[in-house]
Enzyme design. Sequence first.
Site, PDB file in Angstrom:
ATOM      1  N   CYS A 240       1.045  -1.739   0.159  1.00 23.86           N
ATOM      2  CA  CYS A 240       0.183   0.356  -0.031  1.00 23.86           C
ATOM      3  C   CYS A 240       1.177   1.230  -0.239  1.00 23.86           C
ATOM      4  CB  CYS A 240      -0.937  -0.233   1.380  1.00 23.86           C
ATOM      5  SG  CYS A 240      -0.353   0.338   2.780  1.00 23.86           S
ATOM      6  N   GLY A 241       0.254   2.155   0.643  1.00 20.05           N
ATOM      7  CA  GLY A 241       1.759   3.423   0.430  1.00 20.05           C
ATOM      8  C   GLY A 241       2.377   3.107   1.715  1.00 20.05           C
TER       9      GLY A 241
END
Length: 284
Positions: A240-241
């Site tokens: 993800c981030g």
Amino acid sequence: MTDDPQTLVSTEWLAQHLKEPDLRIIDASWHMPDAGRNAAAEYEAGHLPGARFFDIDEISDHRSALPHMVPPVEKFMSRMRAMGIGDGHQIVVYDTNGLFSAARVWWLLRLMGKRDIAVLDGGKPKWVAEGRPTEDLPPVIRDRHMTVQVQNQLVRDVTQVARASKLNEAEIIDARAGERFRGEVPDPRPNMRSGRIPGSKNVFFKDLLNADGTMKDVDGLAAVFKAAGVAMDRPMITTCGSGVTACILSLALHRLGRDDVAVYDGSWSEWGMFSDLPIATGDT
């Protein structure tokens, strides 16, 4: 939903077990830096009865420049002991968003070898909406030893992910929103490239949730992964981030019978920072 004390439990289940002596509740709330919210202050103002606050940014590896990376084992053990959480406890983790950062702490505890750990489905918003109790008192801490057995198969570093991407050794599943995955918008972190890891597939974490912040049932979860083209029988790495919402994907996949899914801890905060790592953009 079917309550599972190793993955996901309902507010009804927690209410029924609230007084059990070996139950421990963790408030694992964390907010994006631009949200303008203070999770610790919100915890102090009101939390589920007996809940301890788990500071995701503090209980991390401060030797790394990357955000909230997995902490050293000794630090993790000392922080958990300070919270009065140890061997033999059934742990329930929640957050103030519904189902967001709680999954990160669920995964972190699994990484450390714990199994009796569940996320509260719908989190604090559902609990409060149902008129259930909260308090602003600090919990009574009783010391208990915690044994850790790190499950290294549940985490991947940048070298391992680069190999998996290049050789197509695993399904790499990205939890970010589609426009970030496709590189259509600037990354919210400064000096960061936009795009995705080559060969990765996109399952936006919010697509795994119902409108009320609870997680979809297993049929609904399976349909989301199928629509994204994820081959369920292959090795899996979630990303993800910064390693938070990737854990929501891991939680969903665990509910679908996959207890061996690895999280790329550095995620895009690491991959997007290095100009020598390849990126992909657009729909291809």
